[in-house]
Design a protein around this motif. Structure first.
Motif, PDB file in Angstrom:
ATOM      1  N   GLN A 233      45.007  43.232  39.150  1.00 29.00           N
ATOM      2  CA  GLN A 233      45.888  42.158  39.610  1.00 29.00           C
ATOM      3  C   GLN A 233      45.136  41.205  40.542  1.00 29.00           C
ATOM      4  O   GLN A 233      45.324  39.990  40.487  1.00 29.00           O
TER       5      GLN A 233
ATOM      6  N   ASP B  64      45.212  49.351  39.008  1.00 35.43           N
ATOM      7  CA  ASP B  64      46.072  48.217  38.681  1.00 35.43           C
ATOM      8  C   ASP B  64      45.985  47.133  39.755  1.00 35.43           C
ATOM      9  O   ASP B  64      45.982  45.939  39.445  1.00 35.43           O
ATOM     10  N   THR B  65      45.884  47.544  41.016  1.00 35.35           N
ATOM     11  CA  THR B  65      45.796  46.550  42.092  1.00 35.35           C
ATOM     12  C   THR B  65      44.502  45.744  41.997  1.00 35.35           C
ATOM     13  O   THR B  65      44.490  44.554  42.305  1.00 35.35           O
TER      14      THR B  65
ATOM     15  N   ASN C  17      42.410  31.828  32.401  1.00 30.97           N
ATOM     16  CA  ASN C  17      43.167  33.072  32.552  1.00 30.97           C
ATOM     17  C   ASN C  17      42.926  34.019  31.386  1.00 30.97           C
ATOM     18  O   ASN C  17      43.414  35.139  31.381  1.00 30.97           O
TER      19      ASN C  17
ATOM     20  N   GLU D   6      42.951  38.858  38.454  1.00 29.90           N
ATOM     21  CA  GLU D   6      43.765  37.830  37.807  1.00 29.90           C
ATOM     22  C   GLU D   6      44.190  36.757  38.814  1.00 29.90           C
ATOM     23  O   GLU D   6      44.136  35.564  38.520  1.00 29.90           O
ATOM     24  N   LYS D   7      44.592  37.163  40.008  1.00 29.51           N
ATOM     25  CA  LYS D   7      45.008  36.202  41.035  1.00 29.51           C
ATOM     26  C   LYS D   7      43.831  35.338  41.476  1.00 29.51           C
ATOM     27  O   LYS D   7      43.949  34.117  41.579  1.00 29.51           O
TER      28      LYS D   7
END
Length: 172
Positions: free
Chosen positions: A120, A116-117, A133, A123-124
Protein backbone atom coordinates in the motif's frame (compact mmCIF):
# COMPACT_ATOMS: atom_id res chain seq x y z
CA UNK A 1 0.80 -5.13 -6.10
CA UNK A 2 -0.84 -7.90 -8.08
CA UNK A 3 1.43 -10.29 -10.00
CA UNK A 4 0.27 -8.75 -13.26
CA UNK A 5 1.94 -5.47 -12.24
CA UNK A 6 5.30 -7.28 -12.00
CA UNK A 7 4.61 -8.83 -15.40
CA UNK A 8 3.85 -5.38 -16.85
CA UNK A 9 6.92 -3.93 -15.16
CA UNK A 10 9.30 -6.53 -16.56
CA UNK A 11 7.63 -7.08 -19.95
CA UNK A 12 6.75 -3.53 -20.92
CA UNK A 13 8.92 -1.18 -18.90
CA UNK A 14 12.17 -3.02 -18.37
CA UNK A 15 12.64 -4.58 -21.79
CA UNK A 16 14.71 -1.73 -23.18
CA UNK A 17 18.24 -1.93 -24.43
CA UNK A 18 19.54 -0.05 -21.38
CA UNK A 19 18.35 -2.68 -18.94
CA UNK A 20 19.65 -5.54 -21.10
CA UNK A 21 22.96 -3.70 -21.56
CA UNK A 22 23.32 -3.36 -17.81
CA UNK A 23 22.69 -7.07 -17.15
CA UNK A 24 25.17 -8.09 -19.86
CA UNK A 25 27.75 -5.49 -18.83
CA UNK A 26 27.66 -6.78 -15.26
CA UNK A 27 27.82 -10.42 -16.40
CA UNK A 28 30.80 -9.68 -18.64
CA UNK A 29 32.63 -7.52 -16.10
CA UNK A 30 35.80 -8.70 -14.35
CA UNK A 31 33.68 -9.22 -11.25
CA UNK A 32 31.57 -11.92 -12.97
CA UNK A 33 34.09 -13.34 -15.47
CA UNK A 34 33.79 -16.89 -14.09
CA UNK A 35 30.04 -16.88 -14.74
CA UNK A 36 30.56 -15.56 -18.27
CA UNK A 37 33.20 -18.26 -18.87
CA UNK A 38 30.94 -21.03 -17.56
CA UNK A 39 28.21 -19.85 -19.97
CA UNK A 40 30.73 -19.68 -22.85
CA UNK A 41 29.85 -16.02 -23.37
CA UNK A 42 32.66 -14.20 -25.16
CA UNK A 43 30.81 -11.26 -26.69
CA UNK A 44 28.10 -8.88 -25.61
CA UNK A 45 25.99 -10.10 -28.54
CA UNK A 46 26.11 -13.67 -27.19
CA UNK A 47 24.92 -12.43 -23.80
CA UNK A 48 22.17 -10.33 -25.38
CA UNK A 49 20.95 -13.30 -27.42
CA UNK A 50 20.70 -15.55 -24.35
CA UNK A 51 19.04 -12.78 -22.32
CA UNK A 52 16.56 -11.91 -25.08
CA UNK A 53 15.46 -15.57 -25.25
CA UNK A 54 14.24 -15.48 -21.63
CA UNK A 55 10.69 -14.59 -20.61
CA UNK A 56 10.33 -11.32 -18.71
CA UNK A 57 8.67 -13.11 -15.79
CA UNK A 58 7.10 -16.46 -15.18
CA UNK A 59 3.37 -17.05 -14.89
CA UNK A 60 1.61 -14.58 -12.60
CA UNK A 61 4.62 -12.26 -12.50
CA UNK A 62 6.99 -14.54 -10.59
CA UNK A 63 10.57 -13.31 -10.98
CA UNK A 64 12.39 -15.91 -8.85
CA UNK A 65 12.75 -18.31 -11.78
CA UNK A 66 14.58 -18.46 -15.11
CA UNK A 67 13.59 -14.99 -16.29
CA UNK A 68 14.85 -11.55 -17.23
CA UNK A 69 13.31 -10.21 -14.02
CA UNK A 70 15.47 -12.43 -11.83
CA UNK A 71 18.62 -11.42 -13.69
CA UNK A 72 17.73 -7.73 -13.57
CA UNK A 73 17.38 -8.01 -9.80
CA UNK A 74 20.64 -9.90 -9.33
CA UNK A 75 22.58 -7.68 -11.75
CA UNK A 76 21.77 -4.78 -9.43
CA UNK A 77 23.14 -6.83 -6.50
CA UNK A 78 26.18 -8.12 -8.44
CA UNK A 79 27.33 -4.59 -9.28
CA UNK A 80 28.50 -4.30 -5.68
CA UNK A 81 28.63 -7.94 -4.50
CA UNK A 82 30.11 -10.59 -6.76
CA UNK A 83 28.43 -13.33 -4.69
CA UNK A 84 25.38 -12.63 -6.90
CA UNK A 85 27.22 -13.27 -10.19
CA UNK A 86 26.20 -16.98 -10.33
CA UNK A 87 22.56 -15.85 -10.22
CA UNK A 88 23.08 -14.16 -13.61
CA UNK A 89 24.07 -17.49 -15.17
CA UNK A 90 21.95 -18.85 -18.01
CA UNK A 91 22.81 -22.39 -16.90
CA UNK A 92 22.63 -23.62 -13.29
CA UNK A 93 25.56 -22.33 -11.23
CA UNK A 94 25.82 -22.61 -7.47
CA UNK A 95 26.82 -19.55 -5.48
CA UNK A 96 29.24 -19.61 -2.54
CA UNK A 97 26.44 -20.80 -0.25
CA UNK A 98 25.48 -23.70 -2.53
CA UNK A 99 22.31 -22.01 -3.81
CA UNK A 100 21.26 -21.93 -7.45
CA UNK A 101 19.01 -19.00 -8.32
CA UNK A 102 17.26 -17.70 -11.44
CA UNK A 103 16.73 -21.26 -12.66
CA UNK A 104 14.03 -23.11 -10.68
CA UNK A 105 11.89 -20.93 -8.49
CA UNK A 106 9.77 -21.27 -5.44
CA UNK A 107 6.84 -19.53 -7.17
CA UNK A 108 7.01 -16.66 -4.72
CA UNK A 109 4.14 -14.20 -4.78
CA UNK A 110 4.33 -10.51 -3.91
CA UNK A 111 2.48 -11.38 -0.72
CA UNK A 112 5.33 -13.78 0.17
CA UNK A 113 7.84 -10.96 -0.09
CA UNK A 114 5.99 -7.91 1.20
CA UNK A 115 3.48 -6.98 3.87
CA UNK A 116 0.18 -5.51 2.69
CA UNK A 117 1.16 -2.24 4.37
CA UNK A 118 4.40 -2.16 2.31
CA UNK A 119 2.49 -2.71 -0.93
CA UNK A 120 0.00 0.00 0.00
CA UNK A 121 2.90 2.34 0.76
CA UNK A 122 4.47 1.71 -2.70
CA UNK A 123 1.15 2.41 -4.40
CA UNK A 124 0.63 5.65 -2.43
CA UNK A 125 4.18 6.89 -3.01
CA UNK A 126 3.98 6.11 -6.73
CA UNK A 127 0.73 8.08 -6.95
CA UNK A 128 2.22 11.00 -4.97
CA UNK A 129 5.19 11.10 -7.37
CA UNK A 130 2.94 10.91 -10.45
CA UNK A 131 4.42 7.58 -11.49
CA UNK A 132 2.32 5.24 -13.58
CA UNK A 133 -0.11 3.35 -11.34
CA UNK A 134 0.46 0.27 -13.51
CA UNK A 135 4.26 0.17 -13.69
CA UNK A 136 5.34 2.44 -10.80
CA UNK A 137 7.90 3.95 -13.16
CA UNK A 138 8.74 6.76 -15.51
CA UNK A 139 10.92 6.74 -18.60
CA UNK A 140 14.27 8.49 -18.69
CA UNK A 141 16.76 9.03 -21.48
CA UNK A 142 19.14 6.16 -22.16
CA UNK A 143 22.60 6.85 -23.54
CA UNK A 144 24.54 3.63 -24.27
CA UNK A 145 27.80 5.58 -24.29
CA UNK A 146 27.55 6.03 -20.49
CA UNK A 147 29.70 3.85 -18.29
CA UNK A 148 28.53 0.38 -17.24
CA UNK A 149 27.71 1.73 -13.82
CA UNK A 150 25.29 4.31 -15.25
CA UNK A 151 23.71 2.35 -18.10
CA UNK A 152 21.05 0.34 -16.31
CA UNK A 153 20.56 2.39 -13.22
CA UNK A 154 19.87 5.63 -15.06
CA UNK A 155 18.01 4.26 -18.08
CA UNK A 156 14.83 3.81 -16.03
CA UNK A 157 13.78 5.17 -12.68
CA UNK A 158 11.66 2.48 -11.14
CA UNK A 159 10.21 3.48 -7.84
CA UNK A 160 8.50 0.21 -7.01
CA UNK A 161 11.40 -1.89 -8.26
CA UNK A 162 13.92 -0.10 -6.06
CA UNK A 163 11.76 -0.72 -3.03
CA UNK A 164 11.18 -4.29 -4.16
CA UNK A 165 14.92 -4.93 -4.27
CA UNK A 166 15.33 -3.55 -0.78
CA UNK A 167 12.44 -5.62 0.54
CA UNK A 168 13.37 -8.83 -1.27
CA UNK A 169 17.12 -8.85 -0.63
CA UNK A 170 16.82 -11.32 2.22
CA UNK A 171 14.87 -13.80 0.12
CA UNK A 172 16.91 -13.59 -3.05
Amino acid sequence: IPGDKFTTLFEDVMTGDGVRDNVCNVLMSDRCKETARLNDIKTKEECESKYDALPATQKDGHIDQNSKGCRILHAAFAESNQEHCPHLSFIPQEDSKGRTKCQEGAGLLNSDLFLDTDLQFYEKEAADLNYSNVTFSRRCEYDPSRSTKDSGAQSLLLFGFVYSIIGAVALF
